[in-house]
Enzyme design. Structure first.
Site, PDB file in Angstrom:
ATOM      1  N   ASP A  44      -9.772   0.157  -6.568  1.00 27.98           N
ATOM      2  CA  ASP A  44      -9.727  -0.777  -7.707  1.00 27.98           C
ATOM      3  C   ASP A  44      -8.352  -1.443  -7.778  1.00 27.98           C
ATOM      4  OD1 ASP A  44      -8.366   1.439  -8.609  1.00 27.98           O
ATOM      5  OD2 ASP A  44      -9.471   1.616 -10.504  1.00 27.98           O
ATOM      6  N   SER A  45      -7.453  -1.062  -6.837  1.00 28.45           N
ATOM      7  CA  SER A  45      -6.195  -1.789  -6.674  1.00 28.45           C
ATOM      8  C   SER A  45      -6.486  -3.241  -6.310  1.00 28.45           C
ATOM      9  CB  SER A  45      -5.334  -1.141  -5.592  1.00 28.45           C
ATOM     10  OG  SER A  45      -6.067  -0.989  -4.393  1.00 28.45           O
ATOM     11  N   ASP A  83     -13.982   2.825  -5.275  1.00 29.91           N
ATOM     12  CA  ASP A  83     -13.466   3.228  -6.579  1.00 29.91           C
ATOM     13  C   ASP A  83     -14.420   2.791  -7.682  1.00 29.91           C
ATOM     14  OD1 ASP A  83     -11.110   4.659  -6.794  1.00 29.91           O
ATOM     15  OD2 ASP A  83      -9.835   2.907  -6.454  1.00 29.91           O
ATOM     16  N   LYS A 113     -15.024   7.147  -5.801  1.00 28.24           N
ATOM     17  CA  LYS A 113     -13.816   7.848  -6.255  1.00 28.24           C
ATOM     18  C   LYS A 113     -13.692   7.677  -7.764  1.00 28.24           C
ATOM     19  CE  LYS A 113      -9.415   6.502  -5.165  1.00 28.24           C
ATOM     20  NZ  LYS A 113      -8.858   6.136  -6.487  1.00 28.24           N
ATOM     21  N   GLU A 115     -11.262   8.881 -11.260  1.00 32.19           N
ATOM     22  CA  GLU A 115      -9.972   9.420 -11.701  1.00 32.19           C
ATOM     23  C   GLU A 115     -10.174  10.456 -12.803  1.00 32.19           C
ATOM     24  OE1 GLU A 115      -7.296   6.270 -12.848  1.00 32.19           O
ATOM     25  OE2 GLU A 115      -7.474   5.258 -10.915  1.00 32.19           O
ATOM     26  N   GLU A 182      -1.786  11.431  -6.320  1.00 29.31           N
ATOM     27  CA  GLU A 182      -0.893  10.267  -6.348  1.00 29.31           C
ATOM     28  C   GLU A 182       0.413  10.570  -7.081  1.00 29.31           C
ATOM     29  OE1 GLU A 182      -2.723   6.519  -7.232  1.00 29.31           O
ATOM     30  OE2 GLU A 182      -0.804   5.474  -7.399  1.00 29.31           O
TER      31      GLU A 182
HETATM   32  O1  KIV Z   1      -7.111   1.762  -5.842  1.00 33.95           O
HETATM   33  C1  KIV Z   1      -6.459   2.234  -4.906  1.00 33.95           C
HETATM   34  O2  KIV Z   1      -6.077   1.533  -3.979  1.00 33.95           O
HETATM   35  C2  KIV Z   1      -6.189   3.679  -4.948  1.00 33.95           C
HETATM   36  C3  KIV Z   1      -5.192   4.322  -4.058  1.00 33.95           C
HETATM   37  C4  KIV Z   1      -5.382   5.772  -3.885  1.00 33.95           C
HETATM   38  C5  KIV Z   1      -4.522   3.697  -2.991  1.00 33.95           C
HETATM   39  O3  KIV Z   1      -6.777   4.339  -5.731  1.00 33.95           O
END
Ligand code: KIV
Length: 264
Positions: A44-45, A83, A113, A115, A182
């Site tokens: 999600d970056s 993400d 993924k 969080e 992280e």
């Molecule tokens: O969104 C992302 O790029 C991440 C990282 C772990 C690089 O969550």
């Protein structure tokens, strides 16, 4: 080698380091895959890197799906993980299943993924029980940036470190197949890595993790505005791109492009 969560898991057993980088577009994903990168994260970056937002919060589920579909279409061997964006899994179990289900059905990826630790344990259990592989993410969790206030090192206090270790064990028992750590102290990452059977993938978490992940645009040196201590720049992207663009501009302006050979 065509990766699955099993092959990634077996790399921890064999003590073979796991490599991971981000991609949001076809060519980057293709190059990463052809370079033998084990995991490609549609992070999600992309909210920051691709869309230019200040945080990861604005990116939507539909936008993640759009980019993830493109990435999976370019990848033959790497494990593509997507993400889940902010508020796509935190509201309710039903929402989480529906949204993660959309990611799995519509993008052809291998897993998602999420969080968080204990707060999302029930959701992780539910998702993995219905066949959706989940990668966890602890330490600096960018979706909670407004709660933290800044991007400083996490888990430096004893209590925070204790909670992180306990969260990692909870994610393991909730059936996560790996955990991103992280921006935490290297010694804490070492302890977590030794305490769980699933692979840890570090970003700013030192050498002891089972694997490493970075944002691809960071290692390509695309950002001049900041220098992150944990990023190794392998290329001076911002400088090289701007040099190429201004050379092209000069060539056109000075009527040096196109030449005879470049014309019909
Ligand atoms: O969104 C992302 O790029 C991440 C990282 C772990 C690089 O969550």
């Amino acid at each position: 080698m065509k990766h699955t969560i099993k092959t990634i898991f077996s790399m921890k057993l064999k003590k073979e380091k796991i490599t991971a980088l981000t991609a949001y577009d076809f060519l980057t994903a293709k190059f990463l895959d052809e370079s033998g990168i084990d995991i490609i994260l549609v992070g999600d970056s992309l909210s920051n890197v691709f869309q230019g937002n200040k945080t990861t919060l604005p990116v939507t589920l539909d936008e993640m799906i759009y980019h993830a579909k493109i990435v999976t279409s370019a990848v033959k061997n790497a494990l593509v993980i997507v993400d889940m964006p902010f508020l796509s899994y935190q509201v309710s179990e039903t929402d989480a299943i529906k949204n993660c289900g959309r990611i799995m059905k519509e993008t052809n990826c291998y897993g998602v993924k999420l969080e968080g630790g204990i707060e999302i344990a029930n959701i992780v259990k539910k998702l993995t029980s219905i066949g959706i592989p989940v990668m966890g993410h602890l330490g600096l969790t960018p979706q909670s940036i407004n709660q933290f206030g800044d991007y400083s090192l996490r888990a430096t206090e004893k209590n925070e470190a204790k909670k992180l270790l306990s969260d990692a064990k909870i994610l393991e028992t909730s059936n996560c197949f790996s955990i991103v750590l992280e921006k935490i102290p290297s010694q804490l990452a070492k302890k977590v890595t030794a305490s769980v059977s699933i692979p840890t993938i570090g970003i700013g978490a030192g050498i002891h993790c089972d694997g490493q992940i970075l944002v691809t645009h960071d290692i390509l040196g695309m950002f001049e505005e900041f220098n992150l201590k944990f990023v190794r720049k392998y290329f001076d992207g911002a400088k090289v791109f701007k040099e190429v663009f201004s050379k092209y501009k000069d060539d056109v302006k000075k009527k040096k492009f196109p030449n005879e050979k470049e014309s019909f």
